[in-house]
Write a protein that holds these residues in place. Structure first.
Motif, PDB file in Angstrom:
ATOM      1  N   VAL A  80       0.852  -1.186   0.000  1.00 59.10           N
ATOM      2  CA  VAL A  80       0.000   0.000   0.000  1.00 59.10           C
ATOM      3  C   VAL A  80       0.889   1.237   0.000  1.00 59.10           C
ATOM      4  O   VAL A  80       1.766   1.383   0.869  1.00 59.10           O
ATOM      5  CB  VAL A  80      -0.934   0.001   1.232  1.00 59.10           C
ATOM      6  N   ARG A  81       0.671   2.113  -0.963  1.00 55.90           N
ATOM      7  CA  ARG A  81       1.486   3.321  -1.092  1.00 55.90           C
ATOM      8  C   ARG A  81       0.586   4.516  -1.374  1.00 55.90           C
ATOM      9  O   ARG A  81      -0.550   4.365  -1.812  1.00 55.90           O
ATOM     10  CB  ARG A  81       2.504   3.174  -2.229  1.00 55.90           C
ATOM     11  N   ALA A 256      -2.560  -8.142   7.016  1.00 55.89           N
ATOM     12  CA  ALA A 256      -2.654  -7.857   8.450  1.00 55.89           C
ATOM     13  C   ALA A 256      -4.003  -8.271   9.015  1.00 55.89           C
ATOM     14  O   ALA A 256      -4.106  -8.620  10.188  1.00 55.89           O
ATOM     15  CB  ALA A 256      -2.418  -6.366   8.693  1.00 55.89           C
ATOM     16  N   ASP A 257      -5.034  -8.228   8.192  1.00 56.53           N
ATOM     17  CA  ASP A 257      -6.379  -8.598   8.615  1.00 56.53           C
ATOM     18  C   ASP A 257      -7.100  -9.147   7.397  1.00 56.53           C
ATOM     19  O   ASP A 257      -7.549  -8.393   6.543  1.00 56.53           O
ATOM     20  CB  ASP A 257      -7.119  -7.382   9.188  1.00 56.53           C
ATOM     21  N   SER A 258      -7.188 -10.485   7.304  1.00 55.36           N
ATOM     22  CA  SER A 258      -7.770 -11.115   6.117  1.00 55.36           C
ATOM     23  C   SER A 258      -9.244 -10.775   5.945  1.00 55.36           C
ATOM     24  O   SER A 258      -9.782 -10.893   4.839  1.00 55.36           O
ATOM     25  CB  SER A 258      -7.595 -12.635   6.194  1.00 55.36           C
ATOM     26  N   SER A 259      -9.905 -10.355   7.014  1.00 56.97           N
ATOM     27  CA  SER A 259     -11.317 -10.002   6.911  1.00 56.97           C
ATOM     28  C   SER A 259     -11.519  -8.600   6.350  1.00 56.97           C
ATOM     29  O   SER A 259     -12.641  -8.210   6.027  1.00 56.97           O
ATOM     30  CB  SER A 259     -11.990 -10.101   8.285  1.00 56.97           C
ATOM     31  N   LEU A 260     -10.435  -7.844   6.245  1.00 60.19           N
ATOM     32  CA  LEU A 260     -10.517  -6.472   5.753  1.00 60.19           C
ATOM     33  C   LEU A 260     -10.404  -6.491   4.231  1.00 60.19           C
ATOM     34  O   LEU A 260      -9.346  -6.781   3.677  1.00 60.19           O
ATOM     35  CB  LEU A 260      -9.404  -5.629   6.362  1.00 60.19           C
ATOM     36  N   LYS A 261     -11.510  -6.224   3.565  1.00 56.55           N
ATOM     37  CA  LYS A 261     -11.577  -6.268   2.105  1.00 56.55           C
ATOM     38  C   LYS A 261     -11.764  -4.855   1.549  1.00 56.55           C
ATOM     39  O   LYS A 261     -12.232  -3.953   2.229  1.00 56.55           O
ATOM     40  CB  LYS A 261     -12.729  -7.155   1.637  1.00 56.55           C
ATOM     41  N   ALA A 262     -11.390  -4.697   0.294  1.00 57.07           N
ATOM     42  CA  ALA A 262     -11.567  -3.420  -0.387  1.00 57.07           C
ATOM     43  C   ALA A 262     -11.658  -3.656  -1.882  1.00 57.07           C
ATOM     44  O   ALA A 262     -11.266  -4.713  -2.386  1.00 57.07           O
ATOM     45  CB  ALA A 262     -10.412  -2.458  -0.067  1.00 57.07           C
ATOM     46  N   PRO A 290     -10.415   1.489   3.707  1.00 56.78           N
ATOM     47  CA  PRO A 290     -10.802   1.384   5.121  1.00 56.78           C
ATOM     48  C   PRO A 290      -9.982   2.339   5.987  1.00 56.78           C
ATOM     49  O   PRO A 290      -8.842   2.679   5.668  1.00 56.78           O
ATOM     50  CB  PRO A 290     -10.500  -0.086   5.459  1.00 56.78           C
ATOM     51  N   ALA A 291     -10.573   2.744   7.092  1.00 56.92           N
ATOM     52  CA  ALA A 291      -9.907   3.705   7.971  1.00 56.92           C
ATOM     53  C   ALA A 291      -8.664   3.119   8.628  1.00 56.92           C
ATOM     54  O   ALA A 291      -7.745   3.859   8.993  1.00 56.92           O
ATOM     55  CB  ALA A 291     -10.886   4.180   9.046  1.00 56.92           C
ATOM     56  N   THR A 292      -8.616   1.779   8.764  1.00 54.86           N
ATOM     57  CA  THR A 292      -7.490   1.151   9.458  1.00 54.86           C
ATOM     58  C   THR A 292      -6.309   0.860   8.541  1.00 54.86           C
ATOM     59  O   THR A 292      -5.280   0.383   9.012  1.00 54.86           O
ATOM     60  CB  THR A 292      -7.952  -0.165  10.108  1.00 54.86           C
ATOM     61  N   MET A 297       1.497  -1.377   4.269  1.00 57.54           N
ATOM     62  CA  MET A 297       0.899  -2.685   4.521  1.00 57.54           C
ATOM     63  C   MET A 297       0.957  -3.549   3.261  1.00 57.54           C
ATOM     64  O   MET A 297       0.943  -3.042   2.138  1.00 57.54           O
ATOM     65  CB  MET A 297      -0.559  -2.532   4.965  1.00 57.54           C
ATOM     66  N   THR A 298       1.012  -4.858   3.482  1.00 57.75           N
ATOM     67  CA  THR A 298       1.021  -5.802   2.365  1.00 57.75           C
ATOM     68  C   THR A 298      -0.411  -6.173   2.006  1.00 57.75           C
ATOM     69  O   THR A 298      -1.206  -6.500   2.881  1.00 57.75           O
ATOM     70  CB  THR A 298       1.816  -7.059   2.725  1.00 57.75           C
ATOM     71  N   ALA A 299      -0.722  -6.107   0.738  1.00 60.26           N
ATOM     72  CA  ALA A 299      -2.074  -6.395   0.269  1.00 60.26           C
ATOM     73  C   ALA A 299      -2.029  -7.467  -0.813  1.00 60.26           C
ATOM     74  O   ALA A 299      -1.032  -7.614  -1.534  1.00 60.26           O
ATOM     75  CB  ALA A 299      -2.734  -5.126  -0.283  1.00 60.26           C
TER      76      ALA A 299
END
Length: 392
Positions: A80-81, A256-262, A290-292, A297-299
């Motif tokens: 993420v950049r 970091a959070d597999s449930s966090l989708k975009a 997402p706000a977090t 971060m690795t996506a």
């Protein structure tokens, strides 16, 4: 089993002559005959069991195969950049007096990042201002002399040559004044350039220089990732990049959070491969991030690479081997007897094995219990399979 039991079970099967021989004692012993007869009876019973087993209808699991299509997808990892990430440096050379930010600090537009030692710059500015003052004095004197000469020329007290000379002096003084003012403005700007400020709000992603270091004009001091639009940077190999288009939808998830989708869309595809990795840089803009989510971060990005051609897929449990050939057992629609059919495999998928040749849509393929089958064996299929096969 006792001798009496053997006699009782075998005796009715022995003919009349053999009975007489047993009773008259012409054979060596009654026990020998009864034992032999018992063996004959047991073998006969085994043959009966084997015949019954051969005629048994074995229930199996089966499917009606058909060609399936779907989107070809591949998942790549990226970071993420920020969409805009700049290396900031001073526009003038000098010695760094102080640096006010560190990695990870959030800065606002106009905030001071670092300062240079501006003593020499202030001296140049003062000198330039003094030159402006001197140029203004010369300009004032030249303007007064020109006005006086024009006054006298109008009354016939001075020749035209004097007017021309005064006009020349005035023009020179005017040019000198403008040059001095420009130099003073440049010196003032140089003094301002000794203070490095943030052009936009963002986060300091890297630091390249420390206080006390002498830097040239343009040398990076920090890297600033501007807040606002963020995206995922990917490296895609050449065999896949040709299938991508600008604006194509992308599914994103964070390690970091597999449930966090975009959701995202491809914003940029590099026109040239990286000379070292031979991959193409692809930027995916994140829609409503997402706000977090945090920079760095690795996506994981799932890209759609078009549609795969129609193909038949069977479970791996349906494949067996006969004489080193890959085969499946296909059931006849009417007799429900199975026969092995040689197939050509085309690789594995998440759902099973791809069949390149050997099967046709509508074939009934046994998917479990193939190790117990042999050619011509009758099987029992489920009502669902029979019903599906009847409408194919």
């Amino acid at each position: 089993m006792s001798m009496f039991d053997i006699k009782r079970s075998v005796w009715p099967r022995i003919g009349v002559k053999k009975r007489k021989l047993l009773l008259s004692g012409h054979l060596h012993s009654a026990a020998t005959i009864l034992t032999a007869a018992g063996a004959i009876f047991i073998l006969s019973a085994c043959q009966d069991d084997k015949s019954a087993s051969d005629s048994h209808v074995r229930p199996v699991k089966a499917i009606v195969v058909h060609k399936v299509t779907g989107a070809i997808t591949r998942t790549f990892s990226g970071a993420v950049r920020a969409r805009v990430e700049s290396k900031l440096g001073f526009r003038v050379p000098g010695k760094i007096l102080e640096r006010k930010v560190d990695i990870g600090d959030s800065v606002k537009a106009g905030q001071v990042i670092a300062r240079l030692d501006d003593k020499d710059m202030m001296l140049n500015l003062n000198s330039a201002k003094a030159n402006v003052a001197a140029a203004k004095s010369r300009f004032t004197v030249a303007a007064t002399a020109l006005n006086r000469a024009q006054f006298l020329f109008a009354r016939g007290h001075t020749p035209k040559a004097v007017i021309d000379q005064r006009q020349l002096e005035f023009d020179a003084a005017d040019s000198s004044l403008k040059a001095a003012q420009a130099q003073a403005q440049q010196a003032e700007n140089t003094t301002k350039y000794a203070t490095l400020t943030a052009p936009d709000s963002g986060i300091v992603s890297a630091v390249h220089a420390e206080a006390g270091q002498v830097v040239a004009a343009g040398t990076p001091v920090i890297s600033l990732a501007e807040t606002g639009a963020i995206e995922v940077a990917l490296a895609v190999p050449e065999q896949d990049v040709t299938q991508l288009t600008i604006g194509a939808a992308v599914d994103l998830s964070l390690w970091a959070d597999s449930s966090l989708k975009a959701k995202g869309r491809i914003r940029e595809i590099a026109g040239q491969a990286d000379p070292a990795s031979r991959t193409y840089a692809v930027r995916v803009a994140i829609i409503d991030p997402p706000a977090t989510i945090r920079l760095g971060m690795t996506a994981s990005a799932t890209l759609r690479l078009g549609k795969r051609p129609p193909r038949i897929i069977v479970p791996i449990s349906a494949i067996t081997q006969i004489d080193d050939d890959n085969v499946v057992y296909v059931a006849d629609r009417k007799s429900f007897k199975v026969e092995p059919r040689k197939v050509t495999l085309a690789g594995l998928t998440d759902n099973g094995v791809k069949i390149a040749s050997g099967l046709r849509p509508g074939d009934i393929v046994v998917t479990a219990g193939v190790q117990f089958l042999k050619p011509g064996k009758k099987v029992k299929l489920s009502e669902a399979v029979i019903k599906t096969a009847s409408v194919q």
